[in-house]
Design a protein around this motif. Structure first.
Motif, PDB file in Angstrom:
ATOM      1  N   GLY A 203       0.804  -1.216   0.000  1.00 43.33           N
ATOM      2  CA  GLY A 203       0.000   0.000   0.000  1.00 43.33           C
ATOM      3  C   GLY A 203       0.836   1.265   0.000  1.00 43.33           C
ATOM      4  N   LEU A 204       2.025   1.189   0.607  1.00 45.24           N
ATOM      5  CA  LEU A 204       2.905   2.359   0.686  1.00 45.24           C
ATOM      6  C   LEU A 204       3.653   2.590  -0.615  1.00 45.24           C
ATOM      7  CD1 LEU A 204       4.114   4.515   2.656  1.00 45.24           C
ATOM      8  CD2 LEU A 204       5.880   2.825   3.224  1.00 45.24           C
ATOM      9  N   ALA A 205       3.899   1.531  -1.372  1.00 46.04           N
ATOM     10  CA  ALA A 205       4.763   1.597  -2.553  1.00 46.04           C
ATOM     11  C   ALA A 205       4.366   2.677  -3.568  1.00 46.04           C
ATOM     12  CB  ALA A 205       4.826   0.227  -3.233  1.00 46.04           C
ATOM     13  N   PRO A 206       3.079   2.885  -3.879  1.00 49.42           N
ATOM     14  CA  PRO A 206       2.752   3.892  -4.893  1.00 49.42           C
ATOM     15  C   PRO A 206       3.117   5.321  -4.501  1.00 49.42           C
ATOM     16  CG  PRO A 206       0.929   2.369  -4.592  1.00 49.42           C
ATOM     17  CD  PRO A 206       1.894   2.109  -3.489  1.00 49.42           C
ATOM     18  N   TYR A 207       3.420   5.558  -3.226  1.00 53.04           N
ATOM     19  CA  TYR A 207       3.811   6.896  -2.782  1.00 53.04           C
ATOM     20  C   TYR A 207       5.300   7.157  -3.000  1.00 53.04           C
ATOM     21  CZ  TYR A 207      -0.749   7.147  -0.522  1.00 53.04           C
ATOM     22  OH  TYR A 207      -2.113   7.166  -0.281  1.00 53.04           O
ATOM     23  N   PRO A 464      -5.156   1.844   1.167  1.00 48.32           N
ATOM     24  CA  PRO A 464      -6.362   2.140   0.393  1.00 48.32           C
ATOM     25  C   PRO A 464      -7.552   1.284   0.811  1.00 48.32           C
ATOM     26  CG  PRO A 464      -4.923   0.694  -0.853  1.00 48.32           C
ATOM     27  CD  PRO A 464      -4.186   1.024   0.419  1.00 48.32           C
ATOM     28  N   PHE A 465      -8.746   1.759   0.463  1.00 53.95           N
ATOM     29  CA  PHE A 465      -9.963   0.971   0.594  1.00 53.95           C
ATOM     30  C   PHE A 465     -10.377   0.476  -0.792  1.00 53.95           C
ATOM     31  CE2 PHE A 465     -10.075   3.589   4.424  1.00 53.95           C
ATOM     32  CZ  PHE A 465     -10.340   2.632   5.382  1.00 53.95           C
ATOM     33  N   ALA A 466     -11.191  -0.582  -0.796  1.00 57.07           N
ATOM     34  CA  ALA A 466     -11.437  -1.306  -2.041  1.00 57.07           C
ATOM     35  C   ALA A 466     -12.867  -1.122  -2.538  1.00 57.07           C
ATOM     36  CB  ALA A 466     -11.154  -2.788  -1.830  1.00 57.07           C
ATOM     37  N   PRO A 467     -13.059  -1.181  -3.856  1.00 54.78           N
ATOM     38  CA  PRO A 467     -14.411  -1.143  -4.417  1.00 54.78           C
ATOM     39  C   PRO A 467     -14.951  -2.547  -4.703  1.00 54.78           C
ATOM     40  CG  PRO A 467     -12.819  -0.740  -6.164  1.00 54.78           C
ATOM     41  CD  PRO A 467     -12.030  -0.992  -4.904  1.00 54.78           C
ATOM     42  N   PRO A 492      -5.992  -0.815 -13.015  1.00 55.18           N
ATOM     43  CA  PRO A 492      -6.042   0.629 -13.221  1.00 55.18           C
ATOM     44  C   PRO A 492      -7.493   1.078 -13.444  1.00 55.18           C
ATOM     45  CG  PRO A 492      -4.477  -0.423 -14.726  1.00 55.18           C
ATOM     46  CD  PRO A 492      -5.291  -1.515 -14.120  1.00 55.18           C
ATOM     47  N   ILE A 493      -7.887   2.130 -12.762  1.00 53.94           N
ATOM     48  CA  ILE A 493      -9.209   2.723 -12.968  1.00 53.94           C
ATOM     49  C   ILE A 493      -9.122   3.679 -14.153  1.00 53.94           C
ATOM     50  CG2 ILE A 493     -10.977   4.210 -11.920  1.00 53.94           C
ATOM     51  CD1 ILE A 493     -10.003   3.102  -9.181  1.00 53.94           C
ATOM     52  N   THR A 505      -9.959   5.086  -5.205  1.00 54.93           N
ATOM     53  CA  THR A 505      -8.885   5.250  -6.173  1.00 54.93           C
ATOM     54  C   THR A 505      -7.595   5.532  -5.427  1.00 54.93           C
ATOM     55  OG1 THR A 505     -10.411   6.140  -7.844  1.00 54.93           O
ATOM     56  CG2 THR A 505      -8.066   6.578  -8.147  1.00 54.93           C
ATOM     57  N   HIS A 506      -6.624   4.638  -5.584  1.00 60.73           N
ATOM     58  CA  HIS A 506      -5.349   4.804  -4.902  1.00 60.73           C
ATOM     59  C   HIS A 506      -4.564   5.928  -5.569  1.00 60.73           C
ATOM     60  CE1 HIS A 506      -2.527   3.822  -1.941  1.00 60.73           C
ATOM     61  NE2 HIS A 506      -1.882   2.815  -2.496  1.00 60.73           N
ATOM     62  N   VAL A 507      -3.485   6.340  -4.925  1.00 59.80           N
ATOM     63  CA  VAL A 507      -2.709   7.492  -5.384  1.00 59.80           C
ATOM     64  C   VAL A 507      -2.165   7.280  -6.797  1.00 59.80           C
ATOM     65  CG1 VAL A 507      -0.579   6.627  -4.341  1.00 59.80           C
ATOM     66  CG2 VAL A 507      -0.863   9.082  -4.715  1.00 59.80           C
ATOM     67  N   ASP A 508      -1.976   6.017  -7.214  1.00 57.21           N
ATOM     68  CA  ASP A 508      -1.462   5.730  -8.555  1.00 57.21           C
ATOM     69  C   ASP A 508      -2.582   5.451  -9.559  1.00 57.21           C
ATOM     70  OD1 ASP A 508      -2.263   3.312  -7.550  1.00 57.21           O
ATOM     71  OD2 ASP A 508      -0.424   2.232  -8.044  1.00 57.21           O
ATOM     72  N   GLY A 509      -3.837   5.728  -9.172  1.00 58.15           N
ATOM     73  CA  GLY A 509      -4.944   5.569 -10.108  1.00 58.15           C
ATOM     74  C   GLY A 509      -5.488   4.163 -10.218  1.00 58.15           C
ATOM     75  N   THR A 510      -5.166   3.306  -9.276  1.00 59.06           N
ATOM     76  CA  THR A 510      -5.622   1.919  -9.312  1.00 59.06           C
ATOM     77  C   THR A 510      -6.644   1.647  -8.215  1.00 59.06           C
ATOM     78  OG1 THR A 510      -3.844   1.161  -7.851  1.00 59.06           O
ATOM     79  CG2 THR A 510      -3.409   1.145 -10.232  1.00 59.06           C
ATOM     80  N   GLY A 511      -7.264   0.479  -8.289  1.00 58.94           N
ATOM     81  CA  GLY A 511      -8.184   0.023  -7.252  1.00 58.94           C
ATOM     82  C   GLY A 511      -8.112  -1.482  -7.125  1.00 58.94           C
ATOM     83  N   ARG A 512      -8.161  -1.981  -5.874  1.00 57.19           N
ATOM     84  CA  ARG A 512      -8.159  -3.434  -5.633  1.00 57.19           C
ATOM     85  C   ARG A 512      -9.610  -3.895  -5.605  1.00 57.19           C
ATOM     86  NH1 ARG A 512      -6.174  -4.942  -0.037  1.00 57.19           N
ATOM     87  NH2 ARG A 512      -8.392  -4.943   0.421  1.00 57.19           N
ATOM     88  N   LEU A 513     -10.115  -4.256  -6.763  1.00 58.15           N
ATOM     89  CA  LEU A 513     -11.541  -4.492  -6.901  1.00 58.15           C
ATOM     90  C   LEU A 513     -11.952  -5.892  -6.489  1.00 58.15           C
ATOM     91  CD1 LEU A 513     -12.488  -5.037 -10.641  1.00 58.15           C
ATOM     92  CD2 LEU A 513     -10.140  -5.137  -9.810  1.00 58.15           C
ATOM     93  N   GLN A 514     -13.236  -6.011  -6.162  1.00 58.39           N
ATOM     94  CA  GLN A 514     -13.933  -7.287  -6.037  1.00 58.39           C
ATOM     95  C   GLN A 514     -15.096  -7.249  -7.013  1.00 58.39           C
ATOM     96  OE1 GLN A 514     -16.387  -7.656  -2.597  1.00 58.39           O
ATOM     97  NE2 GLN A 514     -17.143  -9.682  -3.158  1.00 58.39           N
TER      98      GLN A 514
END
Length: 584
Positions: A203-207, A464-467, A492-493, A505-514
């Motif tokens: 989770g920290l890596a995209p920063y 991040p929180f997930a969609p 990627p969103i 939406t995470h800082v890098d524009g992605t989401g961990r979706l279900q």
């Protein structure tokens, strides 16, 4: 009729499952009953639940499958000991652990004194269990199968090809080399010392930026075969006794990295020190290194076998960021990762491996993860009646709604910015809340992460929180398309959608979706559909129903979590508790 009890015991995420004639009846992690995260030891309470769910007692069980085999890779163990001459304390500790793990039947006898196990105990090599847990519940009749983790039975990775009921193992990486140990050591180095903290690094890596990638390439070396090895000068686990705790409590792993790592990356961070940009860059570089090694292996396997599908397992298969790139950075077009890819899932893999070794046919694909306990309306009503005074004192009203009103009113509450505890049906198997033990929020609100952390979660701001998204809506909102039922891939969103769903939406524009389907979870699908109809957004924010504890299992735990936090609404079945004055 054949009953097989699968166990992951004497390790973190202890768990049990039960199969009847090869069909999954129940599965659960011990932590959900003990209320201690990642509980390690013998999973007696998970076994008790599984037997109850199967309507059986211990004497009815024909086979016990344990996902470890002390005889596996024995020649490698002897050769390593003779060549490396590790500390005697390390050798004695491993012998002691082997002795303790040998007595599964004895542990069962103590836990169930009124029933005698009369069947057979099977030791299944750790990575064989992992491979089976992925392939034998996947939709693939033929696939490359890969297991990567820390260690199990003196190996850290294994791979091969699954066809029908058989898996042919073609290669392994043996102790002391391990991608899982690499990632765990970096996790500790950055100041996250607890078992299972690797997801914080992810989770920290995209920063950060991969400014330490060249340094990481000195730590992990890629081999022409597709495998990898470590520069062991940066580690301790191969020569010293590491402080491990795997018995009857929270698992603990002592420091894995040597002092030399600081000469390469700078000083290690103490847990109470602030996170600096350097730590974020190290996290990003470690993730990049993991991906280099991971795709180096996958690409070599595809080159050899030319198959379109791959099934992943092992603790490293929890790296949802790398998983989300499989169809982009490798030639594989189809991916399956089961819901408990880590060691808990070894219980399923061990049971299925024994089933197929006995000649059993393949069973159903696991398209959902709802294998845990459920509670009927009568049990919920009795709880609410017994706690009426405390519920009233908390300023809550109670009402029962029919399905249509429940979905509509809950969707409206989420759209108003309320935080909703959603407790339905059977508890999820694996670490992710997937719509039965979930806390839900509005994905459109940019401040929802702060609201959740203030009211309930109290966790690091970078996580991040997930969609949870309707399956049919995925290609409209994400740049990739696919089934992600267990929240095991990050996509990627779409650029034009990111501002609309800022909370997920995470800082890098992605989401961990279900991805959610009506077939797998009709009630959760109906709720998200109602939210979609109301807002035009086909998803809700989903996080696990807990507060710095294991995910809630029972209605009592759900109610207690609701009352001690600032959650606005609790939905258990069709019963709704709502605060008369929702928290701002």
């Amino acid at each position: 009729m054949s009953l097989i009890l699968g166990l992951n015991a004497f390790h973190g995420d202890a768990s049990a499952c039960i199969l009847r004639d090869g069909v999954m009846i129940a599965a659960a992690e011990e932590e959900r009953f003990r209320r201690i995260k990642h509980w390690a030891g013998f999973p007696s309470e998970a076994v008790r639940y599984c037997l109850q769910a199967a309507g059986a007692n211990l004497s009815d069980v024909d086979h016990i499958a344990l996902n470890q085999d002390g005889r596996a890779n024995l020649a490698r163990k002897v050769a390593f000991t003779l060549k490396q001459r590790p500390e005697m304390a390390l050798v004695l500790e491993r012998l002691r652990n082997k002795h303790e793990r040998a007595g599964a039947a004895d542990h069962l006898a103590r836990a169930f004194p009124d029933a005698k196990f009369k069947g057979r105990v099977h030791a299944v090599e750790h990575h064989i269990a992992h491979l089976s847990s992925a392939f034998h519940v996947s939709p693939f009749e033929e696939a490359v199968v890969v297991s990567v983790d820390g260690f199990g039975d003196f190996a850290s990775a294994a791979w091969g090809v699954g066809r029908g009921t058989r898996i042919e193992v073609e290669g392994r990486v043996h102790f002391p080399h391990s991608l899982g140990i690499f990632y765990q050591a970096i996790t500790q180095f950055i100041g996250f010392p607890h078992y299972g903290d690797e997801y914080k690094v992810m989770g920290l890596a995209p920063y950060g930026q991969p400014t330490y990638l060249d340094a990481m390439r000195r730590i992990v070396r890629l081999l022409p075969t597709g495998a990898f090895e470590l520069d062991l000068d940066y580690f301790r686990h191969h020569r010293e006794k590491i402080d491990y705790q795997w018995e009857d409590g929270s698992p603990h792993v002592g420091s894995l990295f040597s002092d030399r790592l600081a000469s390469l990356l700078g000083p290690a961070r103490a847990g109470d020190e602030p996170l600096e940009q350097r730590h974020k860059d190290i996290a990003r570089s470690a993730q990049a290194m993991y991906e280099e090694a991971f795709f180096h292996l996958l690409n070599a396997l595809h080159s050899k076998h030319r198959l379109s599908a791959v099934a992943l397992s092992g603790g490293c298969a929890m790296n949802s960021v790398a998983n989300g790139k499989v169809t982009v950075r490798s030639p594989f077009s189809s991916l399956y990762v089961q819901s408990a890819a880590g060691d808990a899932g070894g219980a399923i893999g061990a049971a299925l491996s024994v089933w197929h070794d006995l000649g059993g046919a393949r069973g159903e694909v696991h398209t959902h993860a709802y294998w845990g306990p459920s509670f009927d309306a009568g049990e919920v009503d009795a709880l609410i009646d017994s706690r009426a005074a405390s519920i009233e004192a908390a300023g809550c009203r109670v009402e029962r709604l029919d399905d249509a009103a429940l979905f509509e009113q809950t969707a409206a509450a989420i759209a108003r910015g309320e935080v909703v505890g959603w407790f339905q049906g059977r508890m999820e198997w694996g670490p992710r809340a997937l719509g039965n033990r979930s806390i839900l929020g509005d994905p459109r609100r940019g401040d929802m992460k702060d609201i959740l952390n203030l009211k309930i979660k109290r966790r690091e701001s970078f996580r991040p929180f997930a969609p949870s998204v309707l399956r049919e809506a995925v290609p409209d909102w994400f740049e990739l398309d696919g089934d992600v039922p267990f929240m095991m891939q990050v996509y990627p969103i779409r650029m034009e959608r990111r501002a609309t769903i800022a909370a997920v939406t995470h800082v890098d524009g992605t989401g961990r979706l279900q991805t959610v389907t009506a077939a797998a979870n009709p009630r959760y699908h109906a709720l998200i559909t109602a939210f979609h109809k109301l807002t035009g957004v086909p998803m809700v924010l989903n996080t696990s129903f807990n507060e710095n504890e294991p995910v809630v299992c029972t209605p009592v735990e759900a109610l207690d979590c609701f009352l001690r936090t600032r959650m606005d609404r609790l939905v258990m079945g069709n019963l709704v508790l709502s605060r008369t004055q929702p928290h701002a």
